[in-house]
Design an enzyme around this catalytic site. Structure first.
Site, mmCIF file in Angstrom:
data_model
loop_
_atom_site.group_PDB
_atom_site.id
_atom_site.type_symbol
_atom_site.label_atom_id
_atom_site.label_comp_id
_atom_site.label_asym_id
_atom_site.label_seq_id
_atom_site.Cartn_x
_atom_site.Cartn_y
_atom_site.Cartn_z
ATOM 1 N N GLN A 139 45.350 30.161 37.289
ATOM 2 C CA GLN A 139 45.728 30.475 38.670
ATOM 3 C C GLN A 139 45.448 29.312 39.620
ATOM 4 O O GLN A 139 45.321 29.515 40.827
ATOM 5 C CB GLN A 139 44.983 31.715 39.153
ATOM 6 C CG GLN A 139 45.374 32.973 38.412
ATOM 7 C CD GLN A 139 44.693 34.194 39.003
ATOM 8 O OE1 GLN A 139 44.961 34.597 40.124
ATOM 9 N NE2 GLN A 139 43.787 34.777 38.251
ATOM 10 N N ASP A 191 33.743 31.837 44.256
ATOM 11 C CA ASP A 191 34.918 32.557 43.726
ATOM 12 C C ASP A 191 36.104 31.592 43.733
ATOM 13 O O ASP A 191 36.105 30.601 44.473
ATOM 14 C CB ASP A 191 35.231 33.775 44.614
ATOM 15 C CG ASP A 191 36.125 34.798 43.883
ATOM 16 O OD1 ASP A 191 36.481 34.575 42.714
ATOM 17 O OD2 ASP A 191 36.455 35.841 44.499
ATOM 18 N N GLU A 192 37.117 31.844 42.947
ATOM 19 C CA GLU A 192 38.318 30.996 42.883
ATOM 20 C C GLU A 192 37.942 29.527 42.667
ATOM 21 O O GLU A 192 38.493 28.624 43.319
ATOM 22 C CB GLU A 192 39.147 31.147 44.178
ATOM 23 C CG GLU A 192 39.496 32.580 44.564
ATOM 24 C CD GLU A 192 40.673 33.161 43.798
ATOM 25 O OE1 GLU A 192 41.259 32.445 42.966
ATOM 26 O OE2 GLU A 192 40.992 34.344 44.033
ATOM 27 N N LYS A 247 36.774 39.444 38.013
ATOM 28 C CA LYS A 247 35.926 38.311 38.408
ATOM 29 C C LYS A 247 35.254 38.577 39.755
ATOM 30 O O LYS A 247 34.052 38.438 39.902
ATOM 31 C CB LYS A 247 36.762 37.030 38.516
ATOM 32 C CG LYS A 247 37.320 36.544 37.211
ATOM 33 C CD LYS A 247 38.046 35.210 37.371
ATOM 34 C CE LYS A 247 39.296 35.297 38.222
ATOM 35 N NZ LYS A 247 40.349 36.144 37.645
ATOM 36 N N THR A 248 36.078 38.955 40.721
ATOM 37 C CA THR A 248 35.534 39.179 42.055
ATOM 38 C C THR A 248 34.586 40.373 42.035
ATOM 39 O O THR A 248 33.547 40.385 42.690
ATOM 40 C CB THR A 248 36.691 39.378 43.049
ATOM 41 O OG1 THR A 248 37.565 38.255 42.938
ATOM 42 C CG2 THR A 248 36.190 39.465 44.474
ATOM 43 N N ARG A 273 49.690 40.127 40.803
ATOM 44 C CA ARG A 273 49.208 40.895 41.963
ATOM 45 C C ARG A 273 49.582 42.370 41.835
ATOM 46 O O ARG A 273 49.054 43.215 42.542
ATOM 47 C CB ARG A 273 49.824 40.372 43.279
ATOM 48 C CG ARG A 273 49.539 38.939 43.662
ATOM 49 C CD ARG A 273 48.079 38.617 43.652
ATOM 50 N NE ARG A 273 47.722 37.951 42.406
ATOM 51 C CZ ARG A 273 46.495 37.917 41.904
ATOM 52 N NH1 ARG A 273 45.501 38.516 42.518
ATOM 53 N NH2 ARG A 273 46.228 37.304 40.765
HETATM 54 P P1 ATP Z 1 42.115 37.755 40.423
HETATM 55 O O1 ATP Z 1 42.228 36.829 39.263
HETATM 56 O O2 ATP Z 1 43.434 38.230 40.870
HETATM 57 O O3 ATP Z 1 41.249 37.213 41.510
HETATM 58 P P2 ATP Z 1 39.850 39.280 39.525
HETATM 59 O O4 ATP Z 1 39.559 38.794 38.156
HETATM 60 O O5 ATP Z 1 38.999 38.781 40.615
HETATM 61 O O6 ATP Z 1 41.390 39.067 39.852
HETATM 62 P P3 ATP Z 1 39.188 41.873 40.497
HETATM 63 O O7 ATP Z 1 39.962 41.793 41.743
HETATM 64 O O8 ATP Z 1 37.728 41.739 40.554
HETATM 65 O O9 ATP Z 1 39.794 40.856 39.442
HETATM 66 O O10 ATP Z 1 39.523 43.215 39.738
HETATM 67 C C1 ATP Z 1 40.855 43.677 39.563
HETATM 68 C C2 ATP Z 1 40.905 45.189 39.681
HETATM 69 O O11 ATP Z 1 40.302 45.790 38.544
HETATM 70 C C3 ATP Z 1 40.142 45.708 40.874
HETATM 71 O O12 ATP Z 1 40.831 46.798 41.402
HETATM 72 C C4 ATP Z 1 38.811 46.118 40.280
HETATM 73 O O13 ATP Z 1 38.176 47.124 41.038
HETATM 74 C C5 ATP Z 1 39.229 46.655 38.903
HETATM 75 N N1 ATP Z 1 38.153 46.535 37.897
HETATM 76 C C6 ATP Z 1 37.584 45.400 37.457
HETATM 77 N N2 ATP Z 1 36.650 45.658 36.505
HETATM 78 C C7 ATP Z 1 36.628 46.998 36.343
HETATM 79 C C8 ATP Z 1 35.885 47.904 35.509
HETATM 80 N N3 ATP Z 1 34.976 47.466 34.656
HETATM 81 N N4 ATP Z 1 36.156 49.208 35.616
HETATM 82 C C9 ATP Z 1 37.105 49.657 36.483
HETATM 83 N N5 ATP Z 1 37.839 48.875 37.291
HETATM 84 C C10 ATP Z 1 37.611 47.553 37.234
HETATM 85 MG MG MG Z 2 39.439 37.631 42.335
#
Ligand code: ATP
Ligand code: MG
Length: 752
Positions: free
Chosen positions: A255, A224-225, A32-33, A607
């Site tokens: 979350q 975000d969030e 997401k981020t 995490r």
């Molecule tokens: P959270 O719910 O904990 O906030 P999130 O959905 O925001 O998580 P991110 O932090 O953006 O997730 O991504 C999680 C991990 O996966 C990061 O290390 C990110 O770089 C990696 N990642 C996400 N998408 C890809 C992709 N398409 N290819 C490779 N790595 C990825």
């Molecule tokens: Mg995130």
């Protein structure tokens, strides 16, 4: 576009859908981020959007800084110019420009929690209310809840439902306190944290021209969030995006962990009805964690009834099983964690910063810290008693605040007689009363001290006013650093600390120097265009707990689960998985509460990238007593196929664990109802309704550790059985009523 290659199909779709409302609802670690980051890069790089026109709201300022950094990597320095920060810091910046429209000056002070509590305490005293009933923290949380729902004090006082609720909570006067609290804040030229959002809403409501200006400026708004936004935040975002409708929110309902601060998952549902042509993108592939971790987390969250439908999966390797480790005591748990980190770090050539220890409450950190220290493992605590909460730092900050805003009452109270200048409490009271009764600014009283005070106090107060005036002139001419240096020296603060030659005194002196260093850093940083003292103070007031730690080199991270949102670490320890601790005793009043605790557990487990450890202890010191603990119910909820009971499980015999022996209270049995140390503060625990199949059991074979149900006190665990004369007694810890000692020949108990 080269950089779009780093995205999967739905991620790419979300990045390329730049115009019109977009909601990304996705599981933990699904990018997401990352999508937000790439989306901003894409807007600037491919769509030619001016970075100044993009506003992104993040959970911490640190998260914002990190995102900026990543965007810079993707497209270069232009990224710096996007607006990015927390809700509070972003809208405080806007209020700094617009505050005069609300009757505030631009140099308004931002009160932190301590200031707010102190003000509430004063008001409670003035109203002659019982401060044991009207505890500042409890009162503030009611006021804060109202503000986050945009209920002004006027509306609060008129609302019959709120009135009934306050009465039920035995706090019928909260409305009056709220009113005085707001009036005093206003008089002090101060806003508390919630006001920053509340007043932004007022600003946008009452000044359409101002709203329009920002609507035009922010053509793209991103959050975000999103699952943790409250109503106040939601409305601001919605208003800002009303013209262009280019709003993108990103969140995970699983979350949502800030309901206690007014966050509302309902915002996600409202969003769909507020924007009929909303595009929704689901991300379900987790890139962060091994399959065992993802599956363990899925099995946990599956127990929640209230959630949106999505299935998180990963193409990553299975990895290790989730390790479950039992310790005999909290200290033993600390040792277990520390030795594991030590070994894993050496065996797998990891850095200290690859490890995180997550706990439910800050107080758990002590035993862990001790163990880490013994193993010489460097660690940092995120969000503990931070640098800016130390007394000497608050003292200097109060001088600086008062220099910038001489109506700031809380700052005034801190410094008027510190260092001592012979102005006693009575004189201070007189000054405050004079300002209040004559309805004139505090500063006017100070600069005309001889009218209101006599003798030495009058002279000292005049001198104080002159001193502050000289600081103010300095602040107008010089930057924050030059001013602060002068203030530290001439206020007498540095001298006071310098003369204290104890180790603590030395530390305090160094801390003040450290603050001056921080101000210097701020002034030297090119990104800060406004180098005035006022601008610096605002920046500091807005640091969230997570931002406050200075980045240490390579250290193990320790923090509460709440603070860990959005972060990732190779190895994660979630500690203290015991009933009453996690899920927390305070959060078991309802199904919703329990579901929120479960989401918190889900956040914690997700995490971890490579290895997850879950630990619990059989005994733990809490509230100054040694308590027997039971493993958390959450442990039973995890898919056993993902779990491995660690061989490390401690075999130390109970009782011989600490060396200190049992607390005296644990040894003396007594009959009757004990104080209720575990009861949720401020509310009276509800009398339990017995299960339909409740039938008293024969208690002859009742044993320590048995779970029982009592018709009134509900569920509990037997701590101890004793025989005294003819009586057999059981000490039982009930979930909602704390510990009670019951005579077994009378007690009606069902053994579970
Ligand atoms: P959270 O719910 O904990 O906030 P999130 O959905 O925001 O998580 P991110 O932090 O953006 O997730 O991504 C999680 C991990 O996966 C990061 O290390 C990110 O770089 C990696 N990642 C996400 N998408 C890809 C992709 N398409 N290819 C490779 N790595 C990825
Ligand atoms: Mg995130």
């Amino acid at each position: 576009m080269e950089y779009l290659k780093g995205l999967n199909a739905p991620q790419k779709e979300a990045v390329e859908h730049t115009d019109g409302p977009l909601m990304i609802i996705a599981g933990a670690g699904s990018g997401k981020t990352r999508v937000l980051t790439y989306r901003i890069a894409h807007l600037i790089y491919s769509k030619g959007v001016d970075p100044f026109q993009i506003l992104s709201l993040t959970f911490t300022n640190k998260a914002a800084a990190e995102m900026k950094h990543r965007i810079e990597k993707l497209i270069g320095l232009e990224a710096r110019n996007t607006w990015m920060g927390t809700f509070h810091s972003t809208f405080a910046k806007i209020l700094r420009v617009e505050a005069p429209k609300l009757g505030y000056t631009s140099n308004f002070t931002i009160y932190d929690t301590d200031d707010s509590k102190s003000l509430v305490r004063t008001i409670v005293k003035e109203l002659r209310l019982d401060d044991k009933v009207y505890k500042p923290a409890a009162v503030l949380s009611r006021i804060s809840g109202a503000k986050n729902r945009l209920i002004s004090w006027e509306a609060y006082l008129e609302d019959p439902y709120i009135k009934a609720d306050d009465e039920a909570a035995m706090k019928p006067r909260v409305g009056d306190i709220y009113k005085m609290y707001q009036q005093r804040l206003f008089r002090s030229g101060a806003m508390d944290f919630d006001d920053l959002l509340f007043n932004t809403n007022v600003l946008f409501r009452d000044h359409p021209d101002v709203l329009n200006k920002y609507q035009q400026r922010f053509r793209y708004v991103m959050v975000d969030e999103f699952q943790d936004t409250n109503l106040s935040q939601y409305l601001i975002t919605k208003k800002l995006a009303a013209v262009h409708q280019n709003i993108c929110v990103v969140g995970d309902d699983a979350q949502s962990i800030y309901a206690f601060r007014g966050a509302d998952i309902q915002n996600i549902l409202n969003f769909e009805s507020d924007y009929p042509d909303l595009k929704v993108v689901k991300l379900e592939q987790n890139y962060r964690s091994t399959r065992h971790i993802v599956e363990a987390a899925n099995s946990i969250i599956a127990k929640n009834k209230r959630q949106l439908d999505k299935h998180v999966w990963t193409a990553n390797d299975k990895g290790d099983l989730v390790a479950l480790m039992k310790a005999s005591s909290d200290n033993e748990e600390g040792r277990l964690v520390a030795t594991t980190i030590f070994e894993e770090r050496n065996n797998k050539k990891l850095a200290n910063s690859d490890f995180a220890i997550l706990y439910r409450t800050n107080s758990q950190s002590r035993a862990l810290e001790e163990a880490l220290r013994k193993m010489n493992l460097p660690y940092k605590i995120v969000g503990g008693l931070s640098f800016y909460q130390r007394k000497e730092i608050k003292d200097l900050m109060a001088y600086l605040r008062f220099t910038v805003n001489s109506e700031d009452e809380e700052a005034f109270k801190r410094i008027i007689n510190f260092p001592k200048r012979g102005i006693g409490d009575t004189s201070v009271e007189k000054i405050m009363v004079a300002a209040y009764e004559h309805d004139i600014p505090l500063w006017e009283v100070l600069s005309n001290a001889s009218h209101f005070l006599s003798g030495r106090a009058a002279n000292s107060t005049s001198d104080f006013a002159t001193l502050i005036k000289s600081f103010r002139i300095e602040a107008e001419r010089k930057d924050a650093y030059e001013t602060a240096k002068k203030v530290a020296q001439q206020s007498g603060l540095l001298k006071e600390l310098y003369e204290d030659k104890t180790i603590e005194g030395l530390n305090r002196y160094e801390n003040v120097q450290e603050l001056l260093n921080a101000i210097k850093e701020y002034v030297d940083n090119e990104e800060n265009t406004d180098k005035s003292l006022g601008a610096f103070l605002q920046e500091i007031a807005l640091l969230t707990d997570n931002d406050r730690d200075k980045d240490q080199s390579d250290a193990v991270t320790m923090m509460t689960i709440h603070a860990s949102k959005g972060l990732e670490f190779k190895q994660v320890f979630v500690v203290g998985l015991e009933e009453d601790l996690f899920p927390s005793q305070m959060m078991m009043q309802s199904r919703e509460d329990l579901e929120e605790e479960r989401r918190l557990f889900y956040v914690a487990t997700t995490r971890a990238m490579e290895k997850l450890y879950l630990t619990y202890a059989l005994t733990r010191y809490r509230y100054g007593r040694l308590l027997q603990c039971e493993p958390s119910r959450f442990l039973d909820e995890i898919d056993p196929n993902c779990l491995q009971v660690s061989k490390r499980a401690s075999t130390a015999p109970m009782g011989a664990l600490r060396g200190e022996g049992l607390g005296s209270e644990g040894q003396n049995g007594y009959v009757g109802i004990k104080k209720k140390p575990l009861q949720r503060s401020g509310t009276t625990a509800k009398i339990h309704t017995p299960s339909p199949d409740f039938k008293p059991s024969n208690t002859q074979n009742l044993q320590e550790g048995d779970r029982v149900e009592h018709p009134k006190f509900g569920f509990g665990t037997v701590q101890k059985i004793e025989v005294e004369g003819l009586n057999r007694k059981a000490s039982i810890t009930f979930e909602n009523f704390g510990e009670k000692t019951l005579l077994l020949s009378f007690a009606k108990l069902r053994i579970l």
